[in-house]
Write an enzyme that holds these catalytic residues in place. Structure first.
Site: not given
Length: 282
Positions: A248-250
C-alpha cells in the site's frame, strides 16, 4: 431484469463516475450540491447518488469530506501509524481490502540484477474498484498491479515491463482472472513475488505493516528500516512499488500532510485513501 454484471465490473464503471466526480469536486469546491454534480455528470440526481453510493458506501456529500486536501492532514493527526508499534501489535494483519491471506517471497539480488532474464511473466487486464487494472504474475505469485485509468493500458504495460526487460511476457487471462477475483472480488490467498533491489524490498515490507485506513510518512518508513536519513531514497522506492494496493504505497504521505506523488495518478491515490477511510469509519 437483474444486473448480471460482475461486482468488479460494476465497481470499475462506478470508479469512472467517481473519478470524474473528484475532478468536479475540485472545480466546484466542497460546497457543491448534489444537483450541481449530477447535472455536470449528465445524470439524474437519484441515479448519480445511487451509483456513487454503491461504489463509495456513503453519499456524495459525505464523501466530499474525504476528498478534501485537509483529509490527508487529518489522517496524519488521527490515524498516523508508527510502523514499529504496528508490527509489534500485529496490525499488519487487519483491515486489508478483503482480509487477504498473503505470503511473499523475494527474488535474490543476483537474479534481480539479471533484469528478469529467465523469468516467465503472465499478464492480463481486470476490472477493479479503482478502474481498469493490469496484473502480472510469475509462477510464485503476483509481481505487478497497475491502475490504468490515468496512464492508459499501453503505458502501464511498458512501465511494468521496463522493470524486468529481459523476462518473457505472455498474455494469459485464464491464469490472471482468478487472481484478480481473489484480490478485487471475494478474497482468498494471494501470494506475492517481490522483484526488486534489496533496499526497495525493505521499504515495501514496511509499507505492508500500515493498516487499511491509516497512513504513515516517508521519514517514518526510513526510520523503521534502519536508515533514518534515507528519506529521499525511501520516496523513490515507494514510487517504484510494482504491486499497487497490496503493497500500500498510497498510504505513504509527506510529513507536511501533502499527498506526495502516486505512480498511477493522484486521483487514484485520493480515491483509494478516501475509500479505505470510509470503511475504517464504518
Amino acid at each position: 431484469m437483474t444486473d448480471q454484471t460482475p461486482i468488479a465490473g460494476r465497481s470499475a464503471y462506478h470508479f469512472e463516475v467517481m473519478r470524474r466526480a473528484i475532478v468536479l469536486v475540485d472545480e466546484l469546491g466542497p460546497g457543491a450540491r448534489l444537483d450541481d454534480l449530477a447535472r455536470e455528470m449528465q445524470m439524474s440526481p437519484a441515479h448519480f447518488q445511487r451509483v456513487f453510493s454503491e461504489w463509495a458506501g456513503v453519499s456524495p456529500k459525505r464523501y466530499q469530506q474525504y476528498l478534501t486536501l485537509g483529509h490527508a492532514k487529518a489522517l496524519l493527526r488521527e490515524r498516523f501509524t508508527t510502523l514499529e508499534a504496528a508490527h509489534a501489535s500485529g496490525l499488519s494483519g487487519t483491515g486489508r481490502l478483503h482480509d487477504l491471506f498473503m505470503r511473499w517471497e523475494a527474488m535474490s539480488p543476483g537474479d534481480f540484477a539479471k533484469g528478469g532474464a529467465g523469468l516467465n511473466i503472465t499478464w492480463g487486464m481486470a476490472d477493479s474498484p479503482f478502474g481498469p487494472a493490469l496484473l502480472m504474475a510469475t509462477d510464485r505469485g503476483i509481481c505487478g498491479i497497475a491502475f490504468t485509468s490515468e496512464a492508459g493500458e499501453a503505458a502501464a504495460f511498458e512501465d511494468l515491463r521496463s522493470r524486468w526487460p529481459d523476462a518473457r511476457y505472455t498474455e494469459d487471462a485464464a491464469r490472471i482472472t482468478p487472481k484478480a477475483e481473489a484480490i478485487f472480488g471475494q478474497g482468498g490467498e494471494v501470494p506475492l513475488h517481490f522483484i526488486g533491489a534489496p533496499f526497495q524490498i525493505k521499504v515495501w515490507e514496511a509499507l505492508m505493516q500500515v493498516p487499511s485506513g491509516h497512513v504513515t510518512t516517508y521519514s517514518e518508513i526510513a526510520a523503521a528500516i534502519g536508515h533514518p536519513k534515507a528519506v529521499r531514497a525511501v520516496g523513490t522506492a515507494v514510487g517504484r512499488n510494482p504491486i499497487s494496493l497490496l503493497i500500500p504505497c498510497h498510504r505513504a504521505l509527506r510529513k507536511s500532510g501533502a499527498l506526495g506523488g502516486y505512480h498511477w495518478g493522484l486521483p487514484v491515490k485520493r480515491a483509494i485513501l478516501a475509500w479505505e477511510s470510509v470503511r475504517a469509519d464504518a
